[in-house]
Design an enzyme around this catalytic site. Sequence first.
Site, PDB file in Angstrom:
ATOM      1  N   ASP A  13     -20.456  65.208 -82.752  1.00  0.00           N
ATOM      2  CA  ASP A  13     -19.372  65.875 -82.015  1.00  0.00           C
ATOM      3  C   ASP A  13     -18.205  64.933 -81.703  1.00  0.00           C
ATOM      4  O   ASP A  13     -17.550  65.066 -80.674  1.00  0.00           O
ATOM      5  CB  ASP A  13     -19.898  66.516 -80.711  1.00  0.00           C
ATOM      6  CG  ASP A  13     -21.154  67.311 -80.949  1.00  0.00           C
ATOM      7  OD1 ASP A  13     -21.135  68.142 -81.864  1.00  0.00           O
ATOM      8  OD2 ASP A  13     -22.165  67.078 -80.252  1.00  0.00           O
ATOM      9  N   LYS A  16     -15.144  65.124 -85.965  1.00  0.00           N
ATOM     10  CA  LYS A  16     -15.082  64.945 -87.428  1.00  0.00           C
ATOM     11  C   LYS A  16     -14.304  66.075 -88.085  1.00  0.00           C
ATOM     12  O   LYS A  16     -13.619  65.867 -89.069  1.00  0.00           O
ATOM     13  CB  LYS A  16     -16.502  64.910 -88.023  1.00  0.00           C
ATOM     14  CG  LYS A  16     -17.276  63.662 -87.679  1.00  0.00           C
ATOM     15  CD  LYS A  16     -18.578  63.576 -88.456  1.00  0.00           C
ATOM     16  CE  LYS A  16     -19.652  64.508 -87.961  1.00  0.00           C
ATOM     17  NZ  LYS A  16     -20.161  64.242 -86.603  1.00  0.00           N
ATOM     18  N   GLY A  40     -21.744  71.550 -86.430  1.00  0.00           N
ATOM     19  CA  GLY A  40     -20.697  72.488 -86.029  1.00  0.00           C
ATOM     20  C   GLY A  40     -19.367  71.787 -86.117  1.00  0.00           C
ATOM     21  O   GLY A  40     -19.139  70.817 -85.411  1.00  0.00           O
ATOM     22  N   HIS A  41     -18.524  72.227 -87.030  1.00  0.00           N
ATOM     23  CA  HIS A  41     -17.214  71.614 -87.168  1.00  0.00           C
ATOM     24  C   HIS A  41     -16.151  72.629 -86.782  1.00  0.00           C
ATOM     25  O   HIS A  41     -16.071  73.696 -87.366  1.00  0.00           O
ATOM     26  CB  HIS A  41     -16.990  71.140 -88.608  1.00  0.00           C
ATOM     27  CG  HIS A  41     -17.871  69.975 -88.986  1.00  0.00           C
ATOM     28  ND1 HIS A  41     -17.920  69.454 -90.237  1.00  0.00           N
ATOM     29  CD2 HIS A  41     -18.722  69.246 -88.240  1.00  0.00           C
ATOM     30  CE1 HIS A  41     -18.773  68.441 -90.255  1.00  0.00           C
ATOM     31  NE2 HIS A  41     -19.283  68.303 -89.063  1.00  0.00           N
ATOM     32  N   GLN A 223     -23.621  65.380 -88.083  1.00  0.00           N
ATOM     33  CA  GLN A 223     -24.318  64.601 -87.047  1.00  0.00           C
ATOM     34  C   GLN A 223     -23.721  63.184 -87.004  1.00  0.00           C
ATOM     35  O   GLN A 223     -22.530  63.051 -87.210  1.00  0.00           O
ATOM     36  CB  GLN A 223     -25.839  64.590 -87.275  1.00  0.00           C
ATOM     37  CG  GLN A 223     -26.498  65.954 -87.042  1.00  0.00           C
ATOM     38  CD  GLN A 223     -26.492  66.817 -88.273  1.00  0.00           C
ATOM     39  OE1 GLN A 223     -26.792  66.381 -89.364  1.00  0.00           O
ATOM     40  NE2 GLN A 223     -26.151  68.071 -88.110  1.00  0.00           N
TER      41      GLN A 223
HETATM   42  P1  IMP Z   1     -31.984  69.210 -85.145  1.00  0.00           P
HETATM   43  O1  IMP Z   1     -31.013  68.571 -86.083  1.00  0.00           O
HETATM   44  O2  IMP Z   1     -31.718  70.672 -84.904  1.00  0.00           O
HETATM   45  O3  IMP Z   1     -33.417  68.946 -85.527  1.00  0.00           O
HETATM   46  O4  IMP Z   1     -31.798  68.527 -83.702  1.00  0.00           O
HETATM   47  C1  IMP Z   1     -32.166  67.177 -83.450  1.00  0.00           C
HETATM   48  C2  IMP Z   1     -31.191  66.499 -82.506  1.00  0.00           C
HETATM   49  O5  IMP Z   1     -29.930  66.352 -83.155  1.00  0.00           O
HETATM   50  C3  IMP Z   1     -30.894  67.302 -81.227  1.00  0.00           C
HETATM   51  O6  IMP Z   1     -30.681  66.372 -80.172  1.00  0.00           O
HETATM   52  C4  IMP Z   1     -29.604  68.015 -81.546  1.00  0.00           C
HETATM   53  O7  IMP Z   1     -28.886  68.341 -80.378  1.00  0.00           O
HETATM   54  C5  IMP Z   1     -28.900  66.951 -82.368  1.00  0.00           C
HETATM   55  N1  IMP Z   1     -27.909  67.511 -83.291  1.00  0.00           N
HETATM   56  C6  IMP Z   1     -28.124  68.161 -84.447  1.00  0.00           C
HETATM   57  N2  IMP Z   1     -26.960  68.494 -85.036  1.00  0.00           N
HETATM   58  C7  IMP Z   1     -25.980  68.037 -84.242  1.00  0.00           C
HETATM   59  C8  IMP Z   1     -24.555  68.044 -84.340  1.00  0.00           C
HETATM   60  O8  IMP Z   1     -23.942  68.539 -85.293  1.00  0.00           O
HETATM   61  N3  IMP Z   1     -23.890  67.453 -83.293  1.00  0.00           N
HETATM   62  C9  IMP Z   1     -24.537  66.879 -82.265  1.00  0.00           C
HETATM   63  N4  IMP Z   1     -25.848  66.837 -82.140  1.00  0.00           N
HETATM   64  C10 IMP Z   1     -26.581  67.403 -83.122  1.00  0.00           C
END
Ligand code: IMP
Length: 429
Positions: A13, A16, A40-41, A223
Amino acid sequence: MANVTVIGAQWGDEGKGKVVDWLSSRADVVVRFQGGHNAGHTLVVGNQTYKLSLLPSGLVRGKLGVIGNGVVIDPEALLAEIARVRAQGLTVTPETLRIADNAVLILPVHGAIDRAREAARGAHRIGTTGRGIGPAYEDKVARRAIRVCDLAEPETLSHKLDELLLHHNTLLHGLGAETFEKQALLDRLLALAPDILPYAEPVWERLDDLRRAGKRILFEGAQAVMLDVDHGTYPFVTSSNTVAATAASGAGIAPSAIGFVLGIAKAYTTRVGSGPFPTELTDDIGKLLGERGHEFGTVTGRPRRCGWFDAVLVRQAVKVGGVQGLVLTKLDVLDGLAELKVCTGYRIDGELVKRLPAAMGAQARAEPVYEVMEGWSGSTRGARSWAELPAQAVKYVKRVEELVEAQVTLLSTSPERDDTILVHDPFEG
Ligand code: IMP
């Protein structure tokens, strides 16, 4: 002419979306190489706001979008996202979007496992997005995943579903959750196949052609390094590698082709989900950062945890992520604060350390050691040159550069695409 790879240098977040949007107007193709619809972009273009999860951001600028083999694809979420952006006026066709035929699919069973396991973890939950990302990557490594290409082979699909469901239904049953019926899942996938397959191809070949034709490729990370499954704050991480090196393996291209690596970092720090966060602020300043920075998750809507800039963390992300230039975003959120703090080390069990250790317990015990800096009273919002920035804001940026051992390539001063200070053109290498 160089290519460019963009990765997050904190916990995601970092903004990007805007940076990738800015760069994609100058690229020929934009490639996603890891993650899935957990990302999420947000892209603001004129009076339209696009929220993309799986689609490469370049589609918004009419550029070819490629989803690489390193991405895990929920076919229903993909089709829903395509329908959503089409309704906003975007053109998404098999001419503008290509999907790796060897990418892994996320099935409804993966989301169910993800959520059932999180519920079972209780207070120790990771805080996943619940979208089945982890279980889908697990299936890939366990060699039982369904891939995009399997949609074209009903028999293969049927056999693979037997193996996959044997594993997952056993787990779901043990967790007291509902199990899945094979025929229903098979029918559902075969019904989706005609809508997905026209996009599928060996994208490595197309990328090779594009590269040899001198086209500019932008690799769009999702991420961030501190959520990397190896280098992040394990186990509070996502299930893919988020470092720049993944752009090569996750797209099927040479490591030498990923080009200049940009790491995106906010001028402060945020995190969604659980896990260590040494500089987290639970006071009024943390609240202020959250409100001013509109810090709510794009995917889940969860409020993000906020804190001071952690230079130790970003320096580590620069090193392990392969970052060559830094993009600092949301500097304007710090406008008007009398005093700013930057973390320059941690005290762990009485010892001063300059890196985040690997062990979970030590990470949780890391106490930030701060350098205090004077704030600025003027505004940085919308600045498009260094001259428009208050002197103290420039000092802050310079100190960040020193501490993280990377030069600022771009400074983003508002969500608007053109409110950017360019120091160095990343496409020039
Ligand atoms: P997962 O990717 O759904 O397995 O989540 C694992 C961890 O990564 C959690 O803490 C999510 O909140 C975090 N996470 C996954 N995708 C994002 C993203 O795009 N931005 C921020 N945190 C993310």
